[in-house]
Enzyme design. Structure first.
Site, short mmCIF file in Angstrom:
data_model
loop_
_atom_site.label_atom_id
_atom_site.label_comp_id
_atom_site.label_asym_id
_atom_site.label_seq_id
_atom_site.Cartn_x
_atom_site.Cartn_y
_atom_site.Cartn_z
N HIS A 85 4.47 7.73 -5.67
CA HIS A 85 4.73 6.42 -6.27
C HIS A 85 5.95 6.45 -7.19
CE1 HIS A 85 0.82 4.59 -5.02
NE2 HIS A 85 0.42 5.84 -5.08
N ASN A 106 -4.15 0.24 -4.82
CA ASN A 106 -3.15 0.10 -3.76
C ASN A 106 -3.28 -1.26 -3.10
OD1 ASN A 106 -2.01 2.65 -4.03
ND2 ASN A 106 -3.21 3.57 -2.38
#
Ligand code: HDE
Length: 703
Positions: A87, A160
């Site tokens: 990420h 997510n």
């Protein structure tokens, strides 16, 4: 020692005021009107010359005693902190969460006690695989991490945009991530799953098959952060004041509906605007179109968990919304960009273990592993145990503790007392009533390394996801698998993956095998549990079945030339405004054009810099004369050919017709290509845009 975070919020309106400047401590300094503040060193010493280093003679060596030069370069050399292992590429915004339904019966969490109450929030969206400087439209899962600054401390829902995950046990996380990252010998590919290592690992890891269906679907190439769902993924617990536990799954639903791009478009967007998602969020918030999501919770008890088809602790499974309808309990609004990307978005530290009293964990083995990992990662990245002293990570409620010292300590206890109990009658004490108490789940059993039998079905929900999609979406999944596997150089890996697909859907497996040019079909992969064929489709899993049916928040690209019909252009812009959509004017030159009524029309973009992939739909409004020049402009031809190929709605004045001829689509024009004749027709065109794409053009029914 008592510390409160009640630091005065900076007066944003005045930050850019000429008479105030922000000091390095965040404080605002008054300077006299018209006076330029004096540049200083970090130690506060005034600087006389910032253009030349200190030299011996005009052309001589630089003197070591130039402390200003040394400090400036020293600081510059240390500007980077390690990027996130996963990420790394992300973009954040501030906002608030508003409670719209009290949940007093199911959780004691303060944030759910009072309807209408607003809690400050910070959200960071991200891709997973790419490094910090990678492009936005990689095929990838998107992180959707929400930090809620509640009255009982920070609550992070680190989720997510996909409700399941690749693996069932955190111990496999380094493996799945290593496999998707650039291969270690060659250092590429960047931000791509289309390579041997990834598909090798996946094809040897059947538990990833459900997630693979999602990442090969259009969910993995979202049009905007604003048009994505978010999921907490794991089952969590709510615990009420009586100590009763209810399981909960968290869903964020975008108010403007979901939307994705198509793969060929994604590839081109990455070249035309690698910051596509960042720019989109920035522009939306700066123009006052604040993105919004509903928080929905799926609540269930142990009974439901026992009856449900799959183990609710297994993060490769979801609970279909049709089986367990979610309840809307709040809304999340993003209304402010960070003042500084590094200080806020880069340094924000999300941690799954940040939960307020009334929210608790389940035994999901992925969640348990994450609860270890996130604290560890913050120390590595932010470099000090005092990362909670950074304003973005500090709680916004009063907080009191005896932690002290360490690198960059800024909030050490004042006075003598730095322990408890103490005889001085000072300092905070724990509170059995108000403090966080873990849900006293009974746990017993042999200590062992084992995967529960109830986690063994790897294909049934993968199939359920696939059969819940429209034919268009199914075709996109097949095309994505074909593309990805075509980049895999080792034939046996391709075959191994097709063997898994045979356990999901025969048609899908066949079409991928055919498109790859496999010699026949392999045997289906051995399945620990026979895949179920009886799970009902879940329409909630499809993007297209849940289209917003409006163009709000979307962007029309309007191509104009000199002589553009002013009435049509103005009619179009008015209709877009009514729809709360935005537009950009694209002209051959960025200097703009002169319209039919002699008025000057400013351009937002020059045609060569604004391919149609940057827009949700396009309108072609050239004059007859302007058209002649466009015909020989490759950018104009690509503009139209791509818009058509990507199933976009195309509005056009009759003068634009020769362009369709030129790009060879004149014979295939369909109802998604709409002629705009007269100012009134613009409104009709904008109404049609609500469908977002004319999917029939792909040859499969859209619904
Ligand atoms: Fe993460 N994950 N993760 N993850 N994750 C990180 O924490 C980790 C997982 C997610 O915008 C890291 O601060 C492990 C699932 C997001 O700053 C790290 C496992 C989900 C973000 C980490 C997972 C996520 C991260 C890297 C397997 C969806 C970005 C930097 C058990 C529910 C947060 C950091 C941001 C970031 C570990 C799996 C979401 C290394 C060990 C499942 C959105 O701690």
């Amino acid at each position: 020692m008592a510390r409160s975070s009640k630091r005065a919020a900076p007066d944003r309106a005045k930050i850019h005021d000429q008479t105030l400047i922000r000091g390095h401590g965040g404080e605002l300094h008054q300077v006299a009107e018209g006076e330029t503040p004096i540049l200083t060193t970090a130690q506060g010493g005034p600087v006389s010359d910032d253009q030349n280093s200190l030299r011996i003679g005009e052309r001589g060596p630089t003197a070591l005693e130039d402390f200003h030069f040394r400090e400036k370069i020293f600081h510059f050399d240390h500007e980077r902190i390690p990027e996130r292992v996963v990420h790394a590429r992300g973009y954040g915004a501030h906002g608030y969460f508003e409670t719209t339904e009290a949940l007093t019966d199911v959780t004691r969490a303060d944030i759910f006690q009072r309807v209408g109450e607003r809690t400050p929030a910070f959200v960071r969206f991200s891709t997973v695989a790419g490094s910090k400087g990678s492009f936005d439209l990689a095929r990838d899962v998107r992180g959707f991490a929400v930090k809620l600054y509640t009255q009982e401390g920070n609550w992070d829902i680190v989720g997510n945009n996909i409700p399941v995950f690749f693996i069932q046990d955190a111990i496999k996380f380094p493996d799945v991530i290593h496999s998707v990252k650039p291969e270690p010998d060659r250092g590429f590919p960047q931000a791509q799953s289309a390579h041997d290592n990834f598909w090798d690992f996946i094809s040897l890891t059947p538990e990833s098959m459900h997630m693979i269906m999602w990442v090969m679907s259009d969910r993995a190439i979202p049009r905007s952060f604003r048009f994505m769902e978010g999921f907490g993924v794991h089952s969590f617990r709510f615990v009420n004041a009586d100590g009763k536990s209810t399981f909960v799954k968290f869903h964020w639903k975008p108010k403007l509906g979901m939307q994705s791009v198509v793969w060929n478009e994604a590839v081109k967007i990455n070249g035309a605007d690698p910051d596509f998602h960042r720019r989109d969020l920035w522009q939306a918030i700066q123009s006052g179109n604040f993105p919004e999501w509903e928080l929905r919770v799926q609540l269930f008890d142990q009974d439901f968990a026992d009856r449900f088809d799959f183990d609710i602790l297994d993060p490769t499974k979801l609970i279909p919304e049709e089986v367990l309808p979610p309840r809307t309990v709040g809304r999340l609004v993003l209304d402010r960009m960070p003042e500084n990307f590094f200080a806020e978005t880069e340094q924000v530290a999300f941690m799954t273990q940040n939960v307020p009293p009334g929210v608790d964990f389940s035994n999901d083995p992925l969640l348990q592993g994450r609860n270890f990992s996130y604290l560890d990662t913050q120390l590595k990245r932010l470099g000090s145990t005092n990362f909670t002293h950074l304003p973005i990570n500090a709680p916004k409620c009063p907080f009191h503790h005896f932690q002290q010292d360490g690198h960059m300590a800024m909030r050490n206890p004042a006075g003598r007392v730095n322990y408890q109990p103490n005889s001085w009658g000072e300092g905070p004490r724990e509170s059995p009533e108000k403090g966080f108490r873990s849900f006293p789940a009974e746990e017993a059993g042999p200590k062992q390394r084992i995967r529960a039998e109830s986690f063994a079905d790897h294909y049934s929900q993968a199939r359920q996801f696939y059969i819940s999609q429209t034919p268009v979406e199914q075709a996109h999944i097949a095309a994505a698998l074909t593309f990805e596997l075509s980049k895999v150089e080792t034939p046996v890996i391709r075959e191994r993956l097709v063997a898994h697909l045979l356990n999901i859907d025969n048609g899908l497996a066949k079409s991928v095998a055919q498109a790859l040019g496999l010699d026949g079909l392999p045997k289906p992969a051995p399945a620990a549990i026979a895949p179920r064929q009886d799970l009902e489709p879940s329409p909630a899993l499809s993007i297209l079945k849940n289209g917003p049916q409006r163009f709000e928040g979307r962007k029309l690209g309007i191509l104009v030339t000199d002589g553009v019909d002013a009435a049509i252009l103005n009619g179009l812009i008015k209709a877009l405004k009514r729809e709360k959509a935005v537009h950009e004017i694209i002209a051959p030159k960025v200097g703009g054009v002169t319209a039919s009524d002699g008025s000057k029309v400013a351009a937002d973009q020059m045609l060569a810099g604004a391919p149609s992939v940057l827009y949700d739909a396009v309108a072609l409004l050239p004059s007859e004369v302007g058209m002649a020049a466009l015909l020989s402009d490759p950018a104009a031809r690509d503009f139209v050919a791509d818009a058509f190929a990507h199933c976009k709605f195309i509005g056009h004045v009759p003068a634009a017709r020769p362009l369709f001829d030129k790009v060879g689509i004149a014979d295939g024009l369909d109802d998604g290509v709409i002629e705009i004749v007269g100012a009134g027709a613009a409104a009709g065109f904008v109404e049609a845009l609500g469908r977002l794409r004319f999917w029939e053009r792909e040859g499969a029914p859209a619904g």
